[in-house]
Structure formats: C-alpha cells, structure tokens
Design an enzyme around this catalytic site. Sequence first.
Site, short mmCIF file in Angstrom:
data_model
loop_
_atom_site.label_atom_id
_atom_site.label_comp_id
_atom_site.label_asym_id
_atom_site.label_seq_id
_atom_site.Cartn_x
_atom_site.Cartn_y
_atom_site.Cartn_z
N ARG A 1 0.93 -1.14 0.00
CA ARG A 1 0.00 0.00 0.00
C ARG A 1 0.95 1.17 0.00
O ARG A 1 1.67 1.40 0.97
CB ARG A 1 -0.89 -0.05 1.24
CG ARG A 1 -1.72 1.21 1.50
CD ARG A 1 -2.84 1.39 0.47
NE ARG A 1 -3.61 2.60 0.76
CZ ARG A 1 -3.37 3.79 0.18
NH1 ARG A 1 -2.39 3.91 -0.70
NH2 ARG A 1 -4.12 4.82 0.49
N HIS B 1 1.73 7.26 1.42
CA HIS B 1 0.57 8.16 1.34
C HIS B 1 0.32 8.79 2.71
O HIS B 1 0.93 8.39 3.71
CB HIS B 1 -0.67 7.39 0.88
CG HIS B 1 -1.16 6.37 1.87
ND1 HIS B 1 -0.54 5.15 2.04
CD2 HIS B 1 -2.17 6.39 2.78
CE1 HIS B 1 -1.16 4.46 2.98
NE2 HIS B 1 -2.16 5.19 3.46
N HIS C 1 -3.16 10.85 5.05
CA HIS C 1 -4.59 11.17 5.08
C HIS C 1 -4.75 12.57 5.68
O HIS C 1 -4.34 12.81 6.81
CB HIS C 1 -5.36 10.15 5.90
CG HIS C 1 -5.07 8.74 5.47
ND1 HIS C 1 -5.39 8.28 4.22
CD2 HIS C 1 -4.47 7.71 6.11
CE1 HIS C 1 -5.00 7.03 4.11
NE2 HIS C 1 -4.44 6.65 5.23
N GLU D 1 -5.46 7.05 11.25
CA GLU D 1 -5.68 5.66 10.83
C GLU D 1 -5.33 4.69 11.94
O GLU D 1 -4.24 4.72 12.51
CB GLU D 1 -4.80 5.37 9.60
CG GLU D 1 -4.80 3.91 9.16
CD GLU D 1 -4.00 3.70 7.88
OE1 GLU D 1 -4.14 4.51 6.95
OE2 GLU D 1 -3.22 2.73 7.83
N HIS E 1 2.81 7.41 5.64
CA HIS E 1 3.03 6.00 5.98
C HIS E 1 2.88 5.10 4.76
O HIS E 1 2.40 5.53 3.71
CB HIS E 1 2.09 5.56 7.11
CG HIS E 1 0.63 5.74 6.79
ND1 HIS E 1 -0.02 6.94 6.97
CD2 HIS E 1 -0.30 4.89 6.30
CE1 HIS E 1 -1.29 6.81 6.63
NE2 HIS E 1 -1.48 5.59 6.20
N GLU F 1 -10.97 5.96 1.65
CA GLU F 1 -9.64 5.40 1.37
C GLU F 1 -9.25 5.66 -0.09
O GLU F 1 -8.08 5.70 -0.44
CB GLU F 1 -9.68 3.90 1.68
CG GLU F 1 -8.48 3.09 1.29
CD GLU F 1 -7.21 3.39 2.09
OE1 GLU F 1 -7.28 4.14 3.07
OE2 GLU F 1 -6.16 2.90 1.69
MN MN Z 1 -3.31 4.90 5.21
#
Ligand code: MN
Length: 397
Positions: free
Chosen positions: A105, A108, A110, A115, A154, A177
């Site tokens: 993943r 990125h 937020h 999270e 993260h 998301e």
């Molecule tokens: Mn995340």
Amino acid sequence: MPDERGTDRQAGTDRSAGIDRRALFSAISNVSLGLAATAVIAEQVKAAPSEETKVEELEPFKYDIESETGWVGPGGSAKEATVKQLPVSQTIAGVSMRLEPGAIRELHWHALAAEWAYVITGRCRTTVITPNGQAEVDDFEVGDTWYFPRGHGHAIQALGPGECHFLLGFDNGHFSEFGTFSITDWIARTPRHVLARNLNLPEAAFAQLPQKELYIGPGQVPPAVEDIRNSELQPSQSAHKFRMGKMPPKVFEGGEERIVSSNEFPIQTTITANRMDLKPGALRELHWHPHADEWQFYTKGRGRVTIFGSHGRVKTEEFGPGHVAFIKQGYGHYIEQVGDEPTQILILFNSGLYQEISLTNWLGGNPNSLLTSNFGIGKDQLDRLPKKEVGILGKRG
Ligand code: MN
Ligand code: MN
C-alpha cells in the site's frame, strides 16, 4: 439556565454595594428574566405542532462491507464503509484491506483522518514519518494494532507467507480510502522540471515512474531486517504499534474484552479500540457510552445487536463476519451472541478515552426505595438485582 446562574454570581459578588443595591439589581434581573421566559414559552407554544411531536425512526445501523467488490488490483484489494455506504456512521469509517506477499500500500497520508488498524491474518510491515522528522519501521502479526495520527506519512507492505488481511479504522465517517494523498499521484501531477530540481534526477527519469496513482501494487517480500535510507534519522519517540492481542483481557463469565485507549497506547488520542470475544450463549449487558459513537466489525461468529433510541424506539439486527454496526453516542445497546462458534468483534470508539455506563452499575448506585418507586417491585425482587457491572454474562444454565 446560564442567565440565571450569571445573575446569581453577579449579585453575590456585589457585596460592597450594599443590600439595597443588590436587592434592586436582583429584582430587576428577575423581572427581565421573567419577561424573557414568558417570551420563550410563547414562542414554543406558537411553534408546537398541533399533534404529537414527530419522532424520526432509527436509521439503519448495519452494513455488509465484505459484500462489495471494492478496489481490486494485482497486489491486493480494499473495501470500505463510509457515510456513502452507511450514512449513520458520520464519525468512523473502515476499510477491509488484503495484500499479497510483498505487495505494498504505497506511500501516502490522510489529510482528514487518523488511521487505526488491526491485523486479522498474515504479517506486514509499516513505515511512518512524523512531523518532527522521526521515523519508525514496525512488523505486525495477528492481533497487533497500529495508529497513525492524521497527516503522518506512511506505507504498508505484506511480509508473507500468505495474504495479509487487516481492518483499517478512521476517525471520520466522511473519510474515503480512495481519496488519499498518494506519492505517485502527486509526482505524476508535478511538472518534471520541478521534480528534477527537487529530487536530483534528470527530467527523463520521471517518464519511467507511474503516471497515475499506484494505490496498491505488487512487490518483493523485503529482507527480515533492512535499514532506512537516512541512518541519521531519529527513531520515533512514540510507538505507533500496540500488541492488542497480547494484552491481559478483562475476563467475564461469558467472554473477554481488550480495551485499548490512549491510557494504554498514548499516541492513539482520537480512538479507543476494544476486541470483544464472546463465548457461545453470552450476553454483553445493557449499557451506553456517554461521549462516543461505537463502530463494530465482526471477524468471527455471529451476534444480535439491539439499540434503544428513546421514544420507545428499538431496533435489532444480526451480524456475522464482514458486517459493520454503528451505534450512536448515548444510545443504549446490548449484544446477544448467536450460534455455536465463538464471536469476535473489533470495536472502535471516536474518543481516546473509554467511557461506559452499564445498567447494573447504575442500579447499584441507587437506593432501594427509589427503585421500588421507579419499578413498583417488592423487596424480594430488589434483592435479586445486581449491584455492580456484570459485563459479559455466560450461557444461561
Ligand atoms: Mn493509510
Ligand atoms: Mn458498547
């Protein structure tokens, strides 16, 4: 009535002015208060509907997150529950994410939400950078949780063997998301001459980078231990990892609770998590949470939740693996375990501190005479009523 309190305070501190002035002041205040109150009542009478006040029905509080297809790519998948899927859940959103071994993943952050995560199957590694330039790399296995404050950069990588499945929770129901700030998206949208200056590569090099957001992508399983690129960086002073599955639980006759608030996991300031394990036939007693909404995700087994929302409104739904429940702050509720398999629920609250009032604790905090008048029951029955929290009751003998 804040006005009334303010008047008392003012009159009380005005001692030097003498009794006459104080009395006069108080009288004037009372007159004006009286007038104001009369006006308010008149307003209410005018506004009151001729029939009984209409009470809104309880909103749907169940959503089957695993029933959707979600985002699917070569490295994994993601399914989400936001206000779009479950409108009542304004304060908490969740994502069920799966990564193949080595898949990432991508890097990125937020902008809108912190999270939280719980690893359900497999293993993964996270990296996180904090605003003061500290970095942390952690490995996670089943039962471990992480918490990344809003805005902290993260990434997640599955370590194999086998898929890594984890539940993500966000402290904002409007969070999606699929609208995160991803490194590839940003780079693809930045002029190459700017990138060349900033990242010390020739402009042509950026033609090889992803031209749109990667989101989740396949990758190689990393070595067991690997240094971060800048060995000068300080390790983070506040742990982003908490081993929820390894903590000592609160044990009741019918099951266990592992409650992790900011007391246990100091960086987790906006969420409290509870892993509830219910034995077959258990009953999680009637209770409410005075200052937080409750969001549930079922990992194993089944449960029947009943909520109470005043004005005689109650609603019951049955939940199983992959189902999400949402219970509004202050609403009464209880959970009946259903079926022969034990039930496990991952629960989130949108507060870093845990608060609960159980029906039994409440009754224990009252004198018998009051309960006699309230319920119209005799001494024999009063003596049978519990006096303190029973938590999770065992199967009925
Ligand atoms: Mn995340
Ligand atoms: Mn609850």
